[in-house]
Design a protein around this motif. Structure first.
Motif, mmCIF file in Angstrom:
data_model
loop_
_atom_site.group_PDB
_atom_site.id
_atom_site.type_symbol
_atom_site.label_atom_id
_atom_site.label_comp_id
_atom_site.label_asym_id
_atom_site.label_seq_id
_atom_site.Cartn_x
_atom_site.Cartn_y
_atom_site.Cartn_z
ATOM 1 N N THR A 182 18.071 58.832 28.248
ATOM 2 C CA THR A 182 18.161 57.841 28.349
ATOM 3 C C THR A 182 17.330 56.770 29.361
ATOM 4 O O THR A 182 17.680 55.491 29.650
ATOM 5 N N SER A 183 16.354 57.362 30.574
ATOM 6 C CA SER A 183 15.999 57.019 31.304
ATOM 7 C C SER A 183 14.508 56.232 31.124
ATOM 8 O O SER A 183 14.055 56.208 29.978
ATOM 9 N N GLU A 184 13.894 55.333 32.007
ATOM 10 C CA GLU A 184 12.771 54.464 32.257
ATOM 11 C C GLU A 184 12.414 54.372 32.833
ATOM 12 O O GLU A 184 12.929 54.729 33.938
ATOM 13 N N VAL A 233 18.615 48.361 28.845
ATOM 14 C CA VAL A 233 18.975 48.773 29.924
ATOM 15 C C VAL A 233 19.779 47.381 29.991
ATOM 16 O O VAL A 233 21.160 47.583 30.106
ATOM 17 N N LEU A 256 20.297 61.538 31.630
ATOM 18 C CA LEU A 256 20.168 61.311 33.297
ATOM 19 C C LEU A 256 18.090 60.808 32.861
ATOM 20 O O LEU A 256 17.550 60.112 33.419
ATOM 21 N N LEU A 284 22.952 50.174 35.758
ATOM 22 C CA LEU A 284 21.843 51.010 36.142
ATOM 23 C C LEU A 284 21.862 51.333 37.671
ATOM 24 O O LEU A 284 21.902 50.776 38.191
ATOM 25 N N TYR A 325 12.568 54.006 39.329
ATOM 26 C CA TYR A 325 12.711 55.214 37.677
ATOM 27 C C TYR A 325 14.406 54.256 37.922
ATOM 28 O O TYR A 325 15.391 53.808 38.588
ATOM 29 N N VAL A 326 14.803 53.848 36.142
ATOM 30 C CA VAL A 326 16.241 53.718 35.736
ATOM 31 C C VAL A 326 16.992 54.349 34.960
ATOM 32 O O VAL A 326 16.253 54.706 33.174
ATOM 33 N N HIS A 327 18.264 54.291 34.633
ATOM 34 C CA HIS A 327 18.676 54.721 34.074
ATOM 35 C C HIS A 327 19.982 54.748 33.223
ATOM 36 O O HIS A 327 20.302 53.980 34.882
#
Length: 165
Positions: free
Chosen positions: A82-84, A100, A79, A47, A37-39
């Motif tokens: 815009t996360s991936e 990102v 949060l 990041l 999980y990345v934001h």
């Protein structure tokens, strides 16, 4: 260990993949999250990344806000909107998307930085500047805390292992 600690700098390969440090992969595996999980970090050009622990922390924080408040909607957008969730391949690599990478200013090298419950991904030079700023702030904080006057602690007049009645 169930914490992300230390920092590691790795290059992206010709296909844009980067290896997550082995110690970070071990924490993610214990966490049980499928993927990464990345934001975009809210307060840095970096990041934020992690698994279930990070997501649970975000959920707990959001639950303290009124369900229909502007603050909750804005934080949820920042949060979650815009996360991936990045797929981790069998060799422990992920492909950072252009979105990102642009936020963090990442080129062909990244620095992974452990923050305990989560880790951050930085462009290496930006991380060095951030680290120096953090060290300066910590030195100033240490000086401020060291100059505080504290109440003397009371000393008990009993021998070790002896209980008072």
């Amino acid at each position: 260990m169930n914490r992300f600690v230390s920092n590691f700098t790795n290059k992206l390969d010709s296909k844009g993949r980067v290896s997550i440090p082995a110690s970070f992969r071990a924490v993610l595996a214990k966490d049980g999250f499928e993927g990464l999980y990345v934001h975009p970090a809210l307060d840095a050009q970096a990041l934020d990344a992690g698994g279930n622990v990070l997501l649970n922390e975000i959920d707990a924080f959001l639950s303290t806000l009124s369900p229909y408040s502007d603050e909750r909607d804005q934080l949820s957008t920042a949060l979650f909107g815009t996360s991936e969730i990045l797929k981790v391949d069998p060799e422990g690599r992920v492909i950072l998307t252009d979105t990102v990478k642009v936020h963090a200013g990442i080129g062909d090298t990244v620095t992974f930085v452990g923050l305990g419950h989560k880790f951050q991904i930085w462009e290496p030079e930006r991380f060095r500047a951030h680290l120096e700023e953090a060290r300066t702030k910590v030195r100033d904080l240490k000086k401020a805390l060291g100059s505080r006057i504290t109440e003397p602690r009371s000393v008990q007049n009993t021998s070790p292992g002896v209980r008072e009645r």
